[in-house]
Design an enzyme around this catalytic site. Structure first.
Site: not given
Ligand code: NAI
Ligand code: MG
Length: 340
Positions: A125, A173, A206, A230
């Protein structure tokens, strides 16, 4: 004595929700000397060719605390986000975003009480990007540092402990991004050993999204990297009734900037439709940060009463009141609570 606080009205719905929040804050009886900084973002680019003038940063560095409206970022072109620059330049590494069910709002769940701790200065980000014109290849760097990781995870555990929270979940992840997300996960596992009183677990991002939508009550504190944070925070806002009601704080070792999760909402700007609750709840966090717990409690209790009664709410949560009517009613409620 009044608190010196930098006030950034921002743009879009910013000036409307900031005015409402200032009105409600002042109703608590706590005194503020606001240092208004209007020249940021597009307005500052037009006036002085620079979206984040040094004077704004200096004001926050001096006062140590700021209350901020949203600031529009051009998409796909133009200047780098002022919001991101503020967080990076002031080293506001912890973005704290609570999502709590408010009474009377119709949502699929009635008992959500989560806090997201988003790393706020690095990761994908942070916008470190390059473009090779000849090869037509774009690269983005997702830098994760041991130092940056340690401090956000420790901040999360300390906050959890102080607030009597029971569990920290780390979202990552690391199955695919074995090195960068892996560093975040391993560091979390190490630091969790220092906090045997707090349950620790981790989820792949996820799966985390699916779990949050299915059973958000099973989660408490969630710590994660910048971009995942975010996205997760808007997801969690959706669980409790939308972006109009979810607060945030950007906290560093020296300064803190309090702002809602939502953006400048150009679709409803200037129409008196914006819900100021998100920024008012951010202001409640600011009061606690300043050590004004009694005023923070009065504000929160009055706000919850307004939702419970449902007599004066904005359209995004099913009401028919304008931003100003909402603020007038809430300021009355706060003032009578403080007087009692
Ligand atoms: P947004 O959060 O501004 O709006 C998303 C949707 O939620 C819109 O339909 C909007 O009307 C609604 N909404 C947001 N806040 C609301 C409120 N207080 N009351 C009622 N409804 C509300 O997100 P979007 O449209 O993606 O971004 C707009 C601009 O804001 C962009 O330039 C973006 O870069 C900027 N932005 C700035 C942030 C900040 O200053 N920290 C954070 C997020 C976005
Ligand atoms: Mg966002």
């Amino acid at each position: 004595m009044a608190y010196n606080v930098t006030l950034l009205p921002g743009d879009g719905i910013g000036p409307e929700v900031v005015a409402a929040t200032v009105q409600v804050l002042e109703a608590t009886g706590v005194e503020f000397a606001w240092e208004r900084q209007e020249q940021v973002g597009t307005a500052a680019v037009e006036a002085m060719g620079e979206p984040l003038p040094e004077a704004v940063l200096d004001s926050i560095r001096k006062n140590k605390v700021a209350l901020k409206g949203p600031i529009t970022t051009p998409v796909g072109k133009g200047f780098k986000s002022v919001n991101v620059q503020l967080r990076q330049k002031l080293d506001l590494y912890a973005n704290v975003r609570p999502s709590t069910t408010l009474p009377g709002i119709k949502t699929p769940f009635q008992d959500v009480d989560l806090i997201i701790f988003r790393e706020n200065t690095e990761g994908l980000y942070s916008g470190m990007e390059t473009y090779d014109e000849r090869l037509e290849i774009a690269d983005a760097t997702a830098r994760v540092t041991k130092h940056g990781t340690e401090r956000i995870i420790r901040f999360c555990f300390e906050y959890a402990r102080k607030q009597g929270r029971e569990m920290v979940t780390l979202a990552h992840k690391a199955n695919i991004l074995k090195i960068s997300s892996g560093l975040f996960l391993r560091t979390g596992q190490e630091i969790s050993e220092e906090y045997p009183d707090i349950e620790f677990n981790d989820r792949i991002i996820d799966n985390m999204c699916m779990q949050l939508v299915m059973r958000p009550q099973a989660y408490d504190c969630i710590v994660t990297t910048n971009l995942f944070g975010d996205i997760l925070s808007d997801l969690c806002a959706g669980l409790v009734g939308g972006l109009g009601i979810v607060a945030g704080a950007n906290i560093g070792d020296d300064c803190a900037v309090f702002e809602a999760v939502h953006g400048s909402a150009p679709d409803i700007a200037g129409q008196g439709k914006a819900n100021p609750t998100a920024l008012i709840l951010s202001a409640e966090m600011m009061l606690r940060h300043l050590g004004e717990a009694a005023a923070a409690d009065a504000l929160r209790t009055a706000l919850f009463a307004q939702y419970r009664e449902g007599d004066c709410l904005t359209a995004d949560v099913g009401g028919a009141c304008s931003t100003r009517q909402f603020a007038d009613r809430l300021a009355d409620r706060v003032a009578s609570r403080v007087a009692a």
